[in-house]
Structures are given as C-alpha cells and as structure tokens.
Design an enzyme around this catalytic site. Structure first.
Site, mmCIF file in Angstrom:
data_model
loop_
_atom_site.group_PDB
_atom_site.id
_atom_site.type_symbol
_atom_site.label_atom_id
_atom_site.label_comp_id
_atom_site.label_asym_id
_atom_site.label_seq_id
_atom_site.Cartn_x
_atom_site.Cartn_y
_atom_site.Cartn_z
ATOM 1 C CG HIS A 42 -3.837 -0.520 0.610
ATOM 2 N ND1 HIS A 42 -5.208 -0.544 0.753
ATOM 3 C CD2 HIS A 42 -3.581 0.533 -0.215
ATOM 4 C CE1 HIS A 42 -5.749 0.430 0.044
ATOM 5 N NE2 HIS A 42 -4.777 1.092 -0.558
ATOM 6 C CD GLU A 88 -8.128 6.714 -2.780
ATOM 7 O OE1 GLU A 88 -8.712 6.066 -3.651
ATOM 8 O OE2 GLU A 88 -7.313 6.166 -2.002
ATOM 9 C CD GLU A 89 -5.279 4.359 0.156
ATOM 10 O OE1 GLU A 89 -6.222 3.553 0.178
ATOM 11 O OE2 GLU A 89 -4.380 4.333 -0.693
ATOM 12 C CG ASP A 128 -4.772 9.352 1.892
ATOM 13 O OD1 ASP A 128 -4.869 9.631 0.687
ATOM 14 O OD2 ASP A 128 -5.580 8.592 2.474
ATOM 15 C CG ASP A 142 -2.483 3.395 -3.245
ATOM 16 O OD1 ASP A 142 -2.866 4.514 -3.611
ATOM 17 O OD2 ASP A 142 -3.235 2.558 -2.707
#
Ligand SMILES: [Zn+2]
Length: 441
Positions: A398, A192-193, A97, A158
């Site tokens: 991000h 995960e985020e 994700d 990421d």
C-alpha cells in the site's frame, strides 16, 4: 529421502520451462487499477476492467477458452483437468485493484537485478528509501532480482504478483499436459482493498470446493487465520435547550461522548497498544450535536466469542459516561462484519497439509501466520469456499516502498504446480472420506 526425490522432480519439472511471471508482472503494474471507497458503482472504478480484460485476452492466448469478464468486473476461467479421476475442484484467487492509500497512476517498475543488500533509493523521489533496517526481509533477497516502483507511486505488487503467479501457473499447466491434476478454477476479483472484493462472487458458477488466495508476503507464508470482526455504534442522547436559559436543563450529548472516549483504556484494548493475538476496540468515526452524538467502533479478536466480551466492556464505559451526565441516555448496537476463516478451514485439515507438502517439495520452509485483519478469504470461507492464503513475495503493501522478488514469485508458481499434483495424488484420502459435509462439486 523423500525431500531429495521431490526436489529432483521439481527441478526437472521446471527445468526447461520459460517463466512468464516477470514480464506479466511488469505489464500488469503499469495499468492503473486503484479502487475507490467513496464510489457506489461495481466495480468501484471502471479502469479496473482494463486489466481484467487484458487478463481474459491473455488467458485465451494461453488456451483457456472459457475465460470471461462478467458485468461486475470478475474474471472466471477454468484450467481443464488432465485426468478422469475425481479430484476436488480447487480455485486460485487474486485481486486486480490497488490500494486507495497511494497513487497507482503511471507506475514505473524498476528491476534491481542481482540485488546486493543496499538500501534502495527510489530515483523519482530520492527521499523515498527502502531500507533493510525498516524491511529486514530485503536482506534475505540478496542475489535475487527485486522489483520496486520509482518513488512517486505504489508498485501494485499487492496483488499483481498474485495475478502474475496464477497466470504463469495456467501457462505452465496448459503447456505441460503430462502434469496430472483435477479441474482448476481461476478467479480475479475487483475492489478487494475497499472490502467489497467478494460482494458479487458467484460461488455456484465458480464451482470449486476449496480455494487459495495468492496475496501473502514472505516466501513460505501460509495464512489460515484472520480476525473476527464486528462494528459497534454507540449513540448518546442529550437534552437541547437555548444555551442562554438552560441552567439545570441542558444535557450536552457531545460532552457525554467525550467523557465516554476518555474512559477507553490506553494501555490495552486499543490497536496502538496491541499485537500478536490480542484483540481491541477502536473508535473510527464521531459525529454529533448537542442533542445526539454517535461514536462508531470496530471490534476485533481472533476468538469470535471474545467479541461479545469486548462489546460488553465497551457498553460498560457508555453506561459510566451516561452516569456522570444525569438526563442523558445511550443506545448500543453491534453488527457482524466477518469471521475468522480458521473456524471453517479447520474442518478440512488437508487444505493446509497439502499446501505444506507442496512447499516442502519446492524446498521451502512452511510458515503458518495469522492476519491481524480480514482477507477476501475470510468471507469466501463463510460463503462455502474455504480459502486460506499463500505467499507471493509482495512486501510493504500500500505504499511507495512496495517491493517484490522475481524469484519469490517463481517459487510461488512452483508451489502451486506442486499443490495441484498433491491434490490429485491425495484425491481419496481418509481425511476427505471422513468429513461428513465434504462435497465434490
Ligand atoms: Zn491484497
């Protein structure tokens, strides 16, 4: 002397290998996999499975027949051992994700070949500039090939850099059966985020003794330490009366909460004034009426025992606020969130030692770091899979300024290929024999 021999070995090891990390990365970032903290489903967004399914297909193409996606959106796969010797099973882990903070829809990756050190202006929104002043690591990437997004979205390095690295490692190892290693497990997680990345991991099924997440930044970085984290909830009780006739009776919980927040120190004990190894308390949510008001906090420190001290200090401010408003009262509750993974990892010094050696063999300077936050590894470590983090090259997480160097990703693959061999060579080290709870699953 050793280093020279190793680098020659590495050179011949990768000399003819056609890296797949770049094409895989470019493919993965174009699939929208944003997670959603407000969703209650698992995974939080169904679209994450689009990438997970592709990863399973690609693993099968590589020749990894047991690759599969489970109902929760986790991908499991095994790179079979190339030796009969008993070697601890290690796992490489990355998340599919991307952050909810910035759009991951229609990502247009741009390759800046042979980067020359200039500020990078993103074409779809020229106000978005990746500057070397803001991102000094970029200066070290001169001469390398840097990938960015186009200005309207994040890049998703990421953690698609981590995915591409692990996939390329699998491809390399299957093509090079002469590389000796034990069984290697692959785990790709969703969400995960939004802090749910390991909620549905089946540690038993995974069957690994040690893990490494591939979710770190600068070349050479190795993170074996995270915050320890609690949440705290402070509830103030007031006394509600008709405001027209409440003289001497009404006690407003909102004003107690306000007084309490005002007592919090500003020069320390706060995230906005802390760095390095300093901990803090941080109010994240307020809700209330005259009768009752709640303030939610997160509490953070590298030393777990300091959490208690921070919480006692926080409670002291609540007591003082109530003292200023006779008739009011408070309740104070804390909850454990996660713990510093170092507490687990320190019991197995070979996890770090072997990673350091794998980097040395790739001529990379090993840089130990601490994360002022949590990772999937912090929870995995306490679930029985000690799991520090290795670099991927992903930078400026991000946001629209995210970038990654192709050469950093390739170096990371090389480090992992070295790492599985170091584990093979050191399979019967004294470290392991003397660890009472060491277990080869
Ligand atoms: Zn990540």
């Amino acid at each position: 002397m050793q280093m020279v021999v190793y680098s020659v070995l590495t050179f011949t090891m990768f000399g003819k290998y056609q890296s797949t990390v770049q094409e895989r990365f470019i493919r993965y970032v174009q699939i929208d996999t944003q997670s959603d903290p407000h969703s209650t489903t698992i995974p939080s967004t169904e679209k994450q499975k689009n990438l997970s399914r592709l990863l399973v297909d690609e693993l099968k193409q590589i020749g990894i027949s047991d690759a599969h996606l489970d109902e929760w959106g986790y991908v499991y796969a095994t790179i079979p051992a190339t030796t009969d010797k008993i070697v601890p099973v290690i796992c490489f882990c990355a998340h599919v994700d991307t952050s909810p903070d910035s759009s991951g829809c229609d990502v247009k990756p741009i390759i800046h070949k042979n980067y020359e050190g200039q500020d990078i202006v993103l074409p779809d929104d020229p106000t978005q500039v990746i500057s070397t002043r803001e991102y000094p690591y970029l200066k070290q990437k001169i001469g390398e090939d840097v990938i960015t997004a186009s200005g309207k979205t994040l890049l998703g390095a990421d953690n698609k850099a981590g995915l591409a690295i692990i996939m390329d490692l699998a491809n390399y190892l299957i093509q090079h059966a002469e590389v000796q290693h034990g069984t290697i497990k692959i785990l790709f997680t969703p969400d995960e985020e939004i802090g749910r990345g390991v909620d549905k991991v089946d540690i038993q099924k995974l069957g690994a003794s040690f893990g490494y997440t591939l979710d770190g930044g600068e070349r050479g970085s190795f993170t074996d330490e995270t915050f320890s984290a609690d949440s705290a909830l402070v509830t103030f009780h007031g006394i509600s009366e008709h405001p027209g006739y409440s003289k001497g009776k009404l006690v407003n919980a909102l004003k107690v909460a306000g007084a309490f927040l005002d007592l919090l120190p500003r020069e320390e004990f706060s995230p906005e004034t802390s760095e390095g190894r300093e901990g803090f308390v941080h109010p994240v949510y307020v809700e209330g009426m005259v009768e009752k008001a709640k303030v939610e906090f997160i509490v953070r420190d590298f030393e777990t025992r300091n959490l208690k001290l921070h919480e006692m200090r926080l409670e002291q401010f609540a007591r003082q606020a109530v003292g200023k408003h006779p008739g009011s009262s408070y309740e104070f509750e804390t909850k454990e969130q996660y713990r510093n993974m170092k507490e687990v990892i320190n019991k197995y010094p070979q996890i770090e030692k072997y990673a350091a050696e794998a980097m040395q063999r790739a001529n990379i300077k090993f840089k130990k770091q601490s994360a002022r936050g949590g990772t999937d590894g912090s929870r995995l470590s306490f679930m029985g899979l000690p799991c520090p983090d290795i670099f991927t090259g992903e930078m400026a997480y991000h946001g629209k300024h995210e970038y990654v160097s192709i050469q950093d990703m390739q170096k990371s693959v090389e480090v992992l290929a070295n790492l599985v061999q170091v584990w093979f060579e050191r399979r019967l080290s004294e470290d392991e024999k003397t660890q009472p709870d060491f277990m080869i699953r």
